[in-house]
Design a protein around this motif. Structure first.
Motif, PDB file in Angstrom:
ATOM      1  N   GLU A   1       0.829  -1.189   0.000  1.00 36.03           N
ATOM      2  CA  GLU A   1       0.000   0.000   0.000  1.00 36.03           C
ATOM      3  C   GLU A   1       0.872   1.251   0.000  1.00 36.03           C
ATOM      4  N   ALA A   2       0.390   2.296  -0.637  1.00 37.88           N
ATOM      5  CA  ALA A   2       1.182   3.515  -0.762  1.00 37.88           C
ATOM      6  C   ALA A   2       1.499   4.090   0.605  1.00 37.88           C
ATOM      7  N   PRO A   3       2.778   4.318   0.924  1.00 39.35           N
ATOM      8  CA  PRO A   3       3.133   4.915   2.204  1.00 39.35           C
ATOM      9  C   PRO A   3       2.563   6.325   2.303  1.00 39.35           C
ATOM     10  N   LYS A   4       2.102   6.684   3.480  1.00 38.79           N
ATOM     11  CA  LYS A   4       1.503   8.001   3.655  1.00 38.79           C
ATOM     12  C   LYS A   4       2.499   9.121   3.399  1.00 38.79           C
ATOM     13  N   ARG A   5       3.776   8.856   3.685  1.00 36.19           N
ATOM     14  CA  ARG A   5       4.755   9.921   3.564  1.00 36.19           C
ATOM     15  C   ARG A   5       5.388   9.975   2.169  1.00 36.19           C
ATOM     16  N   SER A   6       4.960   9.117   1.239  1.00 41.12           N
ATOM     17  CA  SER A   6       5.547   9.147  -0.087  1.00 41.12           C
ATOM     18  C   SER A   6       5.143  10.428  -0.807  1.00 41.12           C
TER      19      SER A   6
ATOM     20  N   LEU B   1      12.993   1.126  -5.019  1.00 43.46           N
ATOM     21  CA  LEU B   1      13.202   1.330  -6.449  1.00 43.46           C
ATOM     22  C   LEU B   1      13.378  -0.001  -7.169  1.00 43.46           C
ATOM     23  N   GLY B   2      14.094  -0.940  -6.551  1.00 46.91           N
ATOM     24  CA  GLY B   2      14.288  -2.246  -7.168  1.00 46.91           C
ATOM     25  C   GLY B   2      12.989  -3.008  -7.328  1.00 46.91           C
ATOM     26  N   ALA B   3      12.102  -2.920  -6.335  1.00 52.28           N
ATOM     27  CA  ALA B   3      10.814  -3.610  -6.438  1.00 52.28           C
ATOM     28  C   ALA B   3       9.954  -2.985  -7.531  1.00 52.28           C
ATOM     29  N   ALA B   4       9.939  -1.650  -7.606  1.00 50.20           N
ATOM     30  CA  ALA B   4       9.200  -0.987  -8.688  1.00 50.20           C
ATOM     31  C   ALA B   4       9.762  -1.382 -10.044  1.00 50.20           C
ATOM     32  N   PHE B   5      11.087  -1.448 -10.136  1.00 51.14           N
ATOM     33  CA  PHE B   5      11.769  -1.845 -11.365  1.00 51.14           C
ATOM     34  C   PHE B   5      11.352  -3.252 -11.785  1.00 51.14           C
ATOM     35  N   GLN B   6      11.332  -4.194 -10.842  1.00 53.57           N
ATOM     36  CA  GLN B   6      11.009  -5.577 -11.171  1.00 53.57           C
ATOM     37  C   GLN B   6       9.551  -5.735 -11.573  1.00 53.57           C
TER      38      GLN B   6
ATOM     39  N   ALA C   1      -0.747  -4.558 -10.068  1.00 54.37           N
ATOM     40  CA  ALA C   1       0.708  -4.493 -10.119  1.00 54.37           C
ATOM     41  C   ALA C   1       1.180  -3.084 -10.436  1.00 54.37           C
ATOM     42  N   ARG C   2       0.497  -2.405 -11.352  1.00 55.20           N
ATOM     43  CA  ARG C   2       0.881  -1.025 -11.673  1.00 55.20           C
ATOM     44  C   ARG C   2       0.737  -0.119 -10.458  1.00 55.20           C
ATOM     45  N   SER C   3      -0.336  -0.293  -9.712  1.00 58.04           N
ATOM     46  CA  SER C   3      -0.559   0.571  -8.545  1.00 58.04           C
ATOM     47  C   SER C   3       0.490   0.329  -7.474  1.00 58.04           C
ATOM     48  N   VAL C   4       0.876  -0.929  -7.284  1.00 54.21           N
ATOM     49  CA  VAL C   4       1.913  -1.235  -6.292  1.00 54.21           C
ATOM     50  C   VAL C   4       3.243  -0.646  -6.731  1.00 54.21           C
ATOM     51  N   ALA C   5       3.571  -0.779  -8.021  1.00 57.38           N
ATOM     52  CA  ALA C   5       4.831  -0.232  -8.515  1.00 57.38           C
ATOM     53  C   ALA C   5       4.888   1.279  -8.321  1.00 57.38           C
ATOM     54  N   LEU C   6       3.783   1.968  -8.576  1.00 62.15           N
ATOM     55  CA  LEU C   6       3.755   3.419  -8.393  1.00 62.15           C
ATOM     56  C   LEU C   6       3.886   3.784  -6.920  1.00 62.15           C
ATOM     57  N   ALA C   7       3.250   3.005  -6.041  1.00 62.69           N
ATOM     58  CA  ALA C   7       3.374   3.271  -4.611  1.00 62.69           C
ATOM     59  C   ALA C   7       4.812   3.090  -4.146  1.00 62.69           C
TER      60      ALA C   7
END
Length: 361
Positions: A9-14, A236-241, A319-325
């Motif tokens: 889930e998107a971190p609140k502080r992101s 960043l690595g998780a978003a990349f993968q 998957a797209r939403s998780v990568a953006l988060a």
């Protein structure tokens, strides 16, 4: 070790991710990549090449690639005050090590294409390709060993970081291969993130930054907090993968791999894990039948059906939403880790990798 930081889930502080990749990213990928290739060539060329070996060892490195890992190492070193030349041995080692693992990965995954050309084991057979991968792993250590002979005192820090990366990477690969071998269908997103931290993030982001910082500081003092580097590299690595997993469903000539390779290999991507958790009835039975088959028995029509199910059940959107988060979390960690450093093109390059992850082909 569990993935650092929050769950998908998107971190609140992101904070929001920049929409476009800044021009400094392709510029330094090109410039630092070229410098790394030239430096690494000295470790690939042999005055008396060994037959059935040296041409194979040099094949993948000479095919090119995006050069993200060595460029990140050089940029991290320069952002912390080092010269490019000081970071080239570490950058060359990173690139050679990465290519060695690609040879092994292609064999383990049964992949047929690498960087737009047949995989090494397709053209030369598994035994010769496997031997070339082993040789390239050893060749990758040579630049680091040369570093130990130099003054500066950062050799032990580099070797310690390399030892940790190697352990994490093979553990992550073992998880991915083991899940497929035992046909695990009970995985959850946190399992995937643990695997990605080990298999992808450590080699692609954490280790290059660690080596760049060690070069700049002599391994004796801390310019940035080491835990922050791990968090930034993980996010960043998780978003990349995840983005790589998504690209595999729309692969084209620019992507350099065959379409649907992850599906044929039944890789436990975040998309597949989500589909396993959401598909029911006839859809779940079709998925279970597909996963129970050997790779050679999975047809293009079957793979297309599973890809359609991923779209229909929202797995692609998830998957797209998780990568953006995760990218938003990476942007926050970048500020925490690198924000105090003086402005520089290299600092901008590291930040620019966050949107580049989504805009690369």
């Amino acid at each position: 070790m569990p993935p650092p930081g929050p769950p998908p889930e998107a971190p609140k502080r992101s904070r929001p991710v920049a929409r476009y990749t800044p021009p400094i990213v392709p510029t330094l990928l090109r410039d630092y990549g070229l410098a790394t290739r030239r430096y690494a060539e000295a470790y690939l060329a042999r005055q008396q090449p060994a037959p059935y070996l040296d041409d194979l060892v040099a094949d993948y490195p000479r095919r090119g690639g995006k050069m993200m890992r060595p460029a990140l190492c050089i940029a991290a070193a320069r952002a912390c005050g080092a010269a490019s030349a000081d970071a080239l041995p570490a950058a060359a080692s990173i690139e050679l090590f990465h290519n060695a693992l690609l040879i092994h990965d292609d064999i383990e995954d049964g992949s047929e294409v690498r960087r737009g050309h047949p995989a090494l084991h397709i053209t030369h057979g598994i035994p010769l390709a496997l031997n070339a991968g082993d040789a390239l792993l050893l060749r990758a250590l040579e630049p680091l060993l040369d570093v130990l002979a130099r003054p500066g005192g950062y050799g032990p820090a580099i070797l310690a970081a390399t030892r940790t990366m190697a352990r994490e990477t093979v553990e992550g690969q073992a998880l991915e291969l083991g899940w497929r071998a035992t046909n695990r269908t009970d995985l959850v997103p946190s399992d995937y993130l643990t695997m990605v931290l080990k298999k992808t993030a450590w080699l692609a982001f954490i280790w290059p930054i660690q080596l760049g910082i060690a070069v700049a500081t002599g391994g004796r003092r801390t310019i940035v907090h080491p835990d922050g580097v791990v968090r930034f590299g993980f996010f960043l690595g998780a978003a990349f993968q995840i983005q790589d997993d998504l690209l595999n469903l729309v692969a084209d000539d620019a992507y350099g791999k065959e379409w649907g390779g992850d599906l044929y290999e039944a890789k436990r991507t975040l998309l597949l894990i989500h589909l396993l958790g959401s598909a029911t009835g006839a859809d779940r039975r079709a998925l279970d039948r597909f996963l129970a088959l050997d790779r050679a028995d999975r047809t293009p029509a079957m793979a297309r059906e599973i890809a359609s199910l991923m779209e229909a059940h929202g797995s692609v959107a998830y998957a797209r939403s998780v990568a953006l988060a995760l990218a938003g979390a990476a942007a926050h960690e970048f500020d925490a880790v690198f924000g105090h450093l003086a402005p520089s093109p290299d600092k901008d390059f590291i930040a620019g990798l966050i949107p580049w992850v989504f805009e690369r082909t």
